[in-house]
Structures are given as C-alpha cells and as structure tokens.
Design an enzyme around this catalytic site. Structure first.
Site, PDB file in Angstrom:
ATOM      1  N   HIS A 319       0.849  -1.182   0.000  1.00 47.07           N
ATOM      2  CA  HIS A 319       0.000   0.000   0.000  1.00 47.07           C
ATOM      3  C   HIS A 319       0.887   1.234   0.000  1.00 47.07           C
ATOM      4  O   HIS A 319       1.950   1.222   0.607  1.00 47.07           O
ATOM      5  CB  HIS A 319      -0.908   0.019   1.246  1.00 47.07           C
ATOM      6  CG  HIS A 319      -2.053   0.952   1.108  1.00 47.07           C
ATOM      7  ND1 HIS A 319      -1.959   2.286   1.412  1.00 47.07           N
ATOM      8  CD2 HIS A 319      -3.326   0.746   0.670  1.00 47.07           C
ATOM      9  CE1 HIS A 319      -3.117   2.855   1.173  1.00 47.07           C
ATOM     10  NE2 HIS A 319      -3.970   1.953   0.714  1.00 47.07           N
ATOM     11  N   ASP A 377      -8.009  -5.396   0.376  1.00 47.74           N
ATOM     12  CA  ASP A 377      -8.537  -6.234  -0.703  1.00 47.74           C
ATOM     13  C   ASP A 377      -8.140  -7.692  -0.594  1.00 47.74           C
ATOM     14  O   ASP A 377      -8.656  -8.535  -1.327  1.00 47.74           O
ATOM     15  CB  ASP A 377      -8.067  -5.686  -2.055  1.00 47.74           C
ATOM     16  CG  ASP A 377      -8.734  -4.373  -2.375  1.00 47.74           C
ATOM     17  OD1 ASP A 377      -9.912  -4.220  -2.023  1.00 47.74           O
ATOM     18  OD2 ASP A 377      -8.075  -3.496  -2.951  1.00 47.74           O
TER      19      ASP A 377
HETATM   20  N1  CMC Z   1       4.014  -7.482  -4.976  1.00 40.57           N
HETATM   21  C1  CMC Z   1       5.358  -7.463  -5.192  1.00 40.57           C
HETATM   22  N2  CMC Z   1       6.114  -6.364  -5.010  1.00 40.57           N
HETATM   23  C2  CMC Z   1       5.504  -5.245  -4.617  1.00 40.57           C
HETATM   24  C3  CMC Z   1       4.113  -5.195  -4.384  1.00 40.57           C
HETATM   25  C4  CMC Z   1       3.362  -6.373  -4.578  1.00 40.57           C
HETATM   26  N3  CMC Z   1       2.050  -6.389  -4.372  1.00 40.57           N
HETATM   27  N4  CMC Z   1       3.755  -3.941  -4.006  1.00 40.57           N
HETATM   28  C5  CMC Z   1       4.889  -3.239  -3.999  1.00 40.57           C
HETATM   29  N5  CMC Z   1       5.946  -4.011  -4.364  1.00 40.57           N
HETATM   30  C6  CMC Z   1       7.373  -3.613  -4.415  1.00 40.57           C
HETATM   31  C7  CMC Z   1       7.657  -2.763  -5.651  1.00 40.57           C
HETATM   32  O1  CMC Z   1       8.044  -3.564  -6.748  1.00 40.57           O
HETATM   33  C8  CMC Z   1       8.768  -1.890  -5.152  1.00 40.57           C
HETATM   34  O2  CMC Z   1       9.959  -2.651  -5.114  1.00 40.57           O
HETATM   35  P1  CMC Z   1      11.382  -1.947  -5.411  1.00 40.57           P
HETATM   36  O3  CMC Z   1      11.563  -0.935  -4.325  1.00 40.57           O
HETATM   37  O4  CMC Z   1      12.358  -3.070  -5.376  1.00 40.57           O
HETATM   38  O5  CMC Z   1      11.251  -1.330  -6.771  1.00 40.57           O
HETATM   39  C9  CMC Z   1       8.378  -1.611  -3.701  1.00 40.57           C
HETATM   40  O6  CMC Z   1       7.603  -2.765  -3.297  1.00 40.57           O
HETATM   41  C10 CMC Z   1       7.561  -0.338  -3.508  1.00 40.57           C
HETATM   42  O7  CMC Z   1       6.418  -0.429  -4.348  1.00 40.57           O
HETATM   43  P2  CMC Z   1       5.814   0.793  -5.184  1.00 40.57           P
HETATM   44  O8  CMC Z   1       5.175   0.284  -6.431  1.00 40.57           O
HETATM   45  O9  CMC Z   1       6.840   1.865  -5.338  1.00 40.57           O
HETATM   46  O10 CMC Z   1       4.717   1.288  -4.176  1.00 40.57           O
HETATM   47  P3  CMC Z   1       3.496   2.202  -4.521  1.00 40.57           P
HETATM   48  O11 CMC Z   1       3.181   2.935  -3.282  1.00 40.57           O
HETATM   49  O12 CMC Z   1       3.738   3.007  -5.751  1.00 40.57           O
HETATM   50  O13 CMC Z   1       2.328   1.153  -4.881  1.00 40.57           O
HETATM   51  C11 CMC Z   1       0.486  -0.301  -4.656  1.00 40.57           C
HETATM   52  C12 CMC Z   1       1.341   0.781  -3.985  1.00 40.57           C
HETATM   53  C13 CMC Z   1      -0.749  -0.565  -3.790  1.00 40.57           C
HETATM   54  C14 CMC Z   1      -0.006   0.213  -6.034  1.00 40.57           C
HETATM   55  C15 CMC Z   1       1.341  -1.587  -4.809  1.00 40.57           C
HETATM   56  O14 CMC Z   1       1.757  -2.043  -3.543  1.00 40.57           O
HETATM   57  C16 CMC Z   1       0.612  -2.681  -5.576  1.00 40.57           C
HETATM   58  O15 CMC Z   1       0.603  -2.672  -6.810  1.00 40.57           O
HETATM   59  N6  CMC Z   1      -0.068  -3.642  -4.840  1.00 40.57           N
HETATM   60  C17 CMC Z   1      -0.845  -4.661  -5.470  1.00 40.57           C
HETATM   61  C18 CMC Z   1      -2.187  -4.063  -5.876  1.00 40.57           C
HETATM   62  C19 CMC Z   1      -3.093  -3.870  -4.676  1.00 40.57           C
HETATM   63  O16 CMC Z   1      -3.231  -4.750  -3.829  1.00 40.57           O
HETATM   64  N7  CMC Z   1      -3.771  -2.703  -4.647  1.00 40.57           N
HETATM   65  C20 CMC Z   1      -4.754  -2.392  -3.616  1.00 40.57           C
HETATM   66  C21 CMC Z   1      -4.364  -1.254  -2.736  1.00 40.57           C
HETATM   67  S1  CMC Z   1      -5.424  -1.125  -1.296  1.00 40.57           S
HETATM   68  C22 CMC Z   1      -6.967  -0.709  -1.904  1.00 40.57           C
HETATM   69  C23 CMC Z   1      -7.020   0.626  -2.540  1.00 40.57           C
HETATM   70  O17 CMC Z   1      -6.543   1.592  -1.950  1.00 40.57           O
HETATM   71  O18 CMC Z   1      -7.580   0.719  -3.620  1.00 40.57           O
END
Ligand code: CMC
Length: 443
Positions: A319, A377
């Site tokens: 998140h 989720d």
């Molecule tokens: N699986 C594997 N790696 C992950 C995941 C994941 N679900 N989420 C983040 N990472 C890694 C990402 O690759 C990055 O690694 P590195 O630093 O080595 O490049 C690190 O963790 C930080 O991730 P980020 O993408 O920079 O984080 P963000 O804040 O931009 O993204 C997120 C947040 C929710 C979009 C992401 O965690 C994700 O895609 N999660 C899966 C989708 C999900 O469950 N979404 C629902 C969110 S809660 C409900 C809502 O608010 O709608």
C-alpha cells in the site's frame, strides 16, 4: 541545488524551513503548517510566484493536496480514523448509515438525526425510469464497472434541481441521491449481466438488505436475507467508506474543482477506482488465488512477485500509505472467518490458501524489507464470492461503499474558502521552441 533545513520547532502554524538556492546563493523561509495529527507540511503555495520554482513529486508521494478533516491514516502504525473514530470501533459498533452520516456531517448522529438521514436516503433509492433504457445500450457481457461509470455519468442528464453546487441545499440533495441510488445502479448492472429482470428498491429494508435484495431476488420466489451476510456486507461498506486522498478521491476533487456536475465527478472517481492498482485489486486477488490453486504453488508465485522482469505482483499486498498491517485487512480477516463459518462455505480452501500465502509472504525478506502487508482487498473477495457475487462485481461493491467518502470529500472541497481549480504544473523535458518544417523538407 536547493537545500532545505528546518529552522524552528515553534508552535502550530508558526514554524518554517529555510530553503537555500545554491545556484543564486539566496535563501528564503517557507512556512510549515501543522495539523492535529500527521507529519508537518511545508507550505509551497507562494514558491512559484515569489521564487520562480515548482516542486516535483510525481505520484504525490510527499504532497498534501488539500486540508481535510474527514479521514486520518498513520501508515507506519496502521491507524485509520474517520472523523477521529478508529475504524475497528466503527466496524464493531456502528452501521453503514451511521458511518455515512459521520463522514458527511462530522459527528455521529443522534437517534433523531439518524432516523431522518435514513429516511432521506431511503426515499431517493429509485431511479428515474428513463435511466433503465441506458442499460439496454450496453452489451450483456460489459464489465459492470463500465456500466457503473456510464450510468452514474448519465445521472448528470437528470436531476437538474440538484446541480447548482453553490447552493448548500442542492449539494445535500445531490449527496443523498448519489448515496441512495448507487446500490440501485450497481444491482441493476448485475441483473443486466445475468439477464434477470431489474428489482426495484424496497423501502422497508435497510441500506444493505435492500442492496442484497435488489441484487439477488428474483420474481419467482421469496429472497430471504441472511443476517450474517447482511452484517458482513455492512461491515465491508464501513471499511471501504473513505480513505483520505487516494487516487479516486483525488480524481473526484480535481474534477469537482472546476465546478463540474456532481454526478459527473463521481463517475470520474469510479473510473479511477476501477484500475487493478486501486479498487480493482479485490477482483485481481481472487483471480490470483484461483490461479495459484494449491498451497504447493505458493513459492512459485512468491518468486514471480519478486522478479523485476515479471510484471506479476502479489495482489492485495502493499500500500502506498500503510507500511504496517492495513487495519481494514485485520477486520476483514476476522469477518471472513465468521462469514465462512456461518455459511458453511465451499470457499474455505481459498481462505486457507490466502492465510498460507500471507504467512509465507510476511516471513519473506523481500516483503519484510519493503514493508508489504496485506491490504483491505486481500480478504474481501473471499467473503464476497462466498456471498454469491461474481468477481466482476467486487470493485462495483467498493464503489458503492466509497461513494459516501467521495461525496463527503467533494462537499468539503466546495466549502473550503481556499479551494481553487486543481491545476498541477510539470517538469518539461521536451524540445525547446523550434521552427515549423514544411512537409517537403522532412525526412
Ligand atoms: N508485490 C510485489 N512487489 C511489490 C508489491 C506487490 N504487491 N507492491 C509493492 N511491491 C514492491 C515494488 O516492486 C517496489 O519494489 P522496489 O523498491 O524493489 O522497486 C516496492 O515494493 C515499492 O512499491 P511501489 O510500487 O513503489 O509502491 P506504490 O506505493 O507506488 O504502490 C500499490 C502501492 C498498492 C499500487 C502496490 O503495492 C501494488 O501494486 N499492490 C498490489 C495491488 C493492490 O493490492 N492494490 C490495492 C491497494 S489497497 C486498496 C485501494 O486503496 O484501492
């Protein structure tokens, strides 16, 4: 280079930071504002007009886009408050209508206020009959989120008596209409997709019961509402009702900042929610669990999630704000057990698989290092499927619940005297100005 150093630790709204611009050897003060909770914010509103600089923050990771009194999140501690009340308390003791009133009006309702609010919502649940025709324009296999975006947007063409956004009373009526009609629209999207007749709302049922009835009742037999299911749905709605300045809420605020029609603003929020990184994740989680299929295959999927060359991510994990267990996920996890026990559900193996996946991920260095925990989720889809919703409806249910949050945030924005049209700037890296080249001199 610009250096920023804190200069005072003075009381509320009186501290500042000094910014030193090494390119011109000048420095200036920027005010620092303090809210009631959360990090202090550097007020950069005059940065461009006074110093000719923009801030740069794609994804808004360090940017507060507005002042708000509605929802507070402490991502490090895993805290979520609606108007100061912890989400766990609200999920345990309140119902969705009470929480909706709280989000909209700032205080928990008295019994009289609650009765009036419920009545105001209940008597707006029917849709203009003409709207039914819209559904027939969609293919039966359309994703219900596509239908939801379209039909909620279409509401802007109706209800002209509630679109003068400078009139507080009209705003309130639009707010009630949206909260009341969104379950009707969502249920009709489902009915259309399965080829069943639409079910009209029933005013003798409460908000959640009415939604379940409109979704699952058929004319040929009586639909009995299971109280365990109704309570679980109510709790799911509470957990999803608001979440401060997430992508869809920011979309609603930006759309609304131009003075746009409220129904169109909510349609914009629904469009933003649909993406798999946001509300679409609940659907993606269930698809992922079904694809994994068996505990033995968990390591394979964990490996893929960690592989930077593989676009696969563990859905329902991670998140932007929570770097701790999402408090909503904790409530949802407990609720999932209760519902599956009560329904004696065939979803039990899916829950076991999810718990094992969670256990393995939480012990894995990759997830620990990055503070990736289950989010709201991760468990919600298991309950929703056990209740009988197809996966394509999961994000629709999120939208039904989040509508009150969008509306509360939209109202707060309109009433904020410092509100201006949302208009970010950019770091331009394109070509500098150049002369037009006639066609015969190109290539
Ligand atoms: N699986 C594997 N790696 C992950 C995941 C994941 N679900 N989420 C983040 N990472 C890694 C990402 O690759 C990055 O690694 P590195 O630093 O080595 O490049 C690190 O963790 C930080 O991730 P980020 O993408 O920079 O984080 P963000 O804040 O931009 O993204 C997120 C947040 C929710 C979009 C992401 O965690 C994700 O895609 N999660 C899966 C989708 C999900 O469950 N979404 C629902 C969110 S809660 C409900 C809502 O608010 O709608």
């Amino acid at each position: 280079m610009v250096e920023v150093t804190p200069t005072t630790g003075a009381p509320e709204r009186r501290s500042s930071v000094t910014v030193k611009d090494n390119t011109s050897d000048t420095s200036w003060e920027l005010p620092v504002l303090e809210g009631t909770l959360g990090p202090r914010v550097i007020d950069v509103r005059k940065l461009y007009t006074e110093h000719g600089l923009f801030t740069y923050d794609p994804g808004f990771t360090s940017t507060g886009s507005c002042e708000s009194k509605i929802t507070f999140i402490d991502g490090e501690e895993g805290v979520l408050l609606y108007r100061g009340y912890p989400i766990q308390d609200l999920a345990e003791h309140a119902d969705f209508m009470e929480v909706s009133y709280l989000l909209l009006h700032g205080e928990l309702p008295t019994p009289e206020q609650k009765t009036k609010f419920v009545r105001d919502i209940t008597y707006h649940t029917m849709l203009h009959e003409q709207i039914h025709i819209f559904y027939r324009g969609f293919r039966r296999d359309a994703h219900p989120m596509a239908v939801l975006v379209g039909v909620v947007g279409a509401l802007s063409a109706f209800y002209h008596d509630s679109t003068d956004i400078s009139d507080a009373r009209q705003r309130l009526i639009a707010s009630h209409r949206l909260i009341a009609k969104i379950p009707t629209i969502a249920a009709m999207a489902y009915k259309y997709s399965v080829g069943q007749p639409f079910t009209y709302p029933r005013n003798d049922l409460n908000y959640v019961e009415n939604f379940l009835h409109m979704t699952f009742a058929v004319p040929t037999e009586e639909y009995k509402i299971d109280p365990v299911v109704a309570r679980a749905m109510d709790r799911i709605f509470i957990l999803h009702a608001d979440h401060e300045q997430n992508a869809s809420t920011s979309t609603v605020r930006i759309a609304g900042s131009s003075g746009a029609n409220p129904f169109a603003c909510i349609a914009a929020g629904i469009a933003s929610l649909w993406g798999p990184a946001h509300g679409g994740a609940n659907e993606a989680v269930l698809n992922m669990l079904q694809e994994i299929g068996h505990k033995d295959r968990i390591p394979e999927f964990i490996k893929r999630a960690k592989d930077k060359d593989d676009p696969f991510r563990l859905m329902g994990f991670g998140h932007r704000v929570y770097k701790n267990y999402d408090p909503r996920a904790a409530v949802m996890r407990k609720s999932t057990h209760e519902v599956l026990d009560a329904l004696d559900s065939r979803n039990e193996p899916l829950l076991e698989l999810a718990m094992e996946l969670e256990r393995i991920a939480l012990e894995d260095e990759y997830f620990v290092e990055r503070k990736l925990y289950p989010n709201v989720d991760f468990y919600s889809g298991i309950i929703l499927q056990a209740i009988g919703f197809p996966t394509s409806m999961f994000t629709v249910l999120f939208a039904v619940a989040r509508t009150v949050g969008w509306i509360a945030q939209w109202n707060e924005m309109i009433e904020d005297p410092s509100q201006r049209i949302g208009r970010p700037r950019q770091l331009y890296t394109g070509h500098p100005q150049r002369d037009y080249v006639p066609m015969d001199r190109r290539g």
